[in-house]
Design a protein around this motif. Structure first.
Motif, short mmCIF file in Angstrom:
data_model
loop_
_atom_site.label_atom_id
_atom_site.label_comp_id
_atom_site.label_asym_id
_atom_site.label_seq_id
_atom_site.Cartn_x
_atom_site.Cartn_y
_atom_site.Cartn_z
N ASN A 1 -39.04 18.46 -42.52
CA ASN A 1 -38.24 19.52 -43.15
C ASN A 1 -38.16 20.77 -42.26
N THR A 2 -37.93 20.55 -40.96
CA THR A 2 -37.85 21.65 -40.00
C THR A 2 -36.52 21.61 -39.23
N CYS A 3 -35.47 21.25 -39.90
CA CYS A 3 -34.18 21.13 -39.22
C CYS A 3 -33.70 22.48 -38.68
N GLN A 4 -33.76 23.51 -39.52
CA GLN A 4 -33.30 24.82 -39.10
C GLN A 4 -34.16 25.37 -37.96
N THR B 1 -38.14 12.48 -37.21
CA THR B 1 -39.35 13.31 -37.17
C THR B 1 -39.05 14.73 -37.62
N VAL B 2 -37.93 15.27 -37.19
CA VAL B 2 -37.55 16.62 -37.58
C VAL B 2 -37.16 16.66 -39.06
N ASP C 1 -43.50 15.14 -29.88
CA ASP C 1 -44.05 16.48 -30.03
C ASP C 1 -43.43 17.48 -29.06
N VAL C 2 -42.88 17.00 -27.96
CA VAL C 2 -42.30 17.89 -26.95
C VAL C 2 -40.78 17.73 -26.87
N ARG C 3 -40.19 17.23 -27.93
CA ARG C 3 -38.76 16.93 -27.90
C ARG C 3 -37.92 18.19 -27.70
N PHE C 4 -38.28 19.32 -28.31
CA PHE C 4 -37.45 20.51 -28.19
C PHE C 4 -37.46 21.07 -26.77
#
Length: 222
Positions: free
Chosen positions: A142-145, A137-138, A44-47
């Motif tokens: 479907n939240t690659c962009q 997970t990303v 959940d905190v990867r970014f």
């Protein structure tokens, strides 16, 4: 008299005193570093932590663990007004920028092909190598962009804050090391008063300088 943390040290960002600014920066690094350590058990905190690629996953977590120790030491040093703990923090901020950029380059290669691992894609990370939970997970959400956009913004902010934080941290250390521990100021508008010390110690007043006063006796006129 005033201690170093009580007098004016300058400002950061043009609006915040230098000492609270360095403390805020250390607190922010502590939070980001804790997120990097937490990325070992959650995505959940990867970014915030980085490490989308398998080769950078452990490096991002290790960098976060070091950041936790360094930032806590900086907070202690700021509270004690000693540069012994804050100067390593400033050096770490500078080295951390290099590490963040290296991790970003490794992660960007994986994020660029994120769409291949979506539901409509043709590949799975477990089929072409080791399973990569971060990219899966990303991709499956479907939240690659969005992930790429947030990761770029996060990296740019980290570099800017890291460079500026290094400057103000070294400046705070310089002020603490060069400013006297106590500053004594005299009010030049009022004349200085001279004290002999006799009255304060309980001794009789000092004799007056000059010839002794003349005494008159009645026998002189007899």
């Amino acid at each position: 008299m005033s201690k170093p943390h009580e007098h004016y040290m300058g400002q950061a960002c043009g609006c915040m005193p230098l000492r609270p600014a360095v403390g805020t920066l250390a607190g922010l690094l502590l939070g980001v570093s804790l997120c990097a350590v937490a990325s070992l058990i959650t995505e959940d905190v990867r970014f915030l932590a980085g490490g989308y690629s398998l080769s950078a996953h452990n490096s991002a977590s290790a960098l976060g663990a070091i950041g936790v120790v360094i930032s806590i030491g900086a907070l202690v040093g700021i509270g004690d007004n000693t540069s012994r703990w804050v100067r390593p923090f400033a050096v770490f901020l500078l080295l951390r920028i290099i590490a963040v950029l290296v991790i970003f380059a490794m992660d960007w290669e994986v994020l660029s092909g994120c769409e291949r691992f979506t539901i409509n894609g043709k590949e799975f990370s477990s089929m072409i190598g080791r399973y990569n939970p971060a990219i899966e997970t990303v991709a499956l959400s479907n939240t690659c962009q969005q992930a790429r956009s947030k990761y770029v913004i996060r990296t740019v902010l980290e570099v800017i804050l890291g460079l500026y934080g290094t400057i103000i941290s070294f400046r705070w250390c310089h002020v603490v090391d060069t400013v006297p521990t106590y500053q004594i100021s005299l009010d030049e508008n009022r004349p200085l008063r001279m004290y002999t010390g006799y009255r304060n110690l309980g001794y009789p007043n000092a004799p007056q300088s000059g010839p002794p006063p003349s005494t008159f006796h009645s026998s002189h006129y007899a």
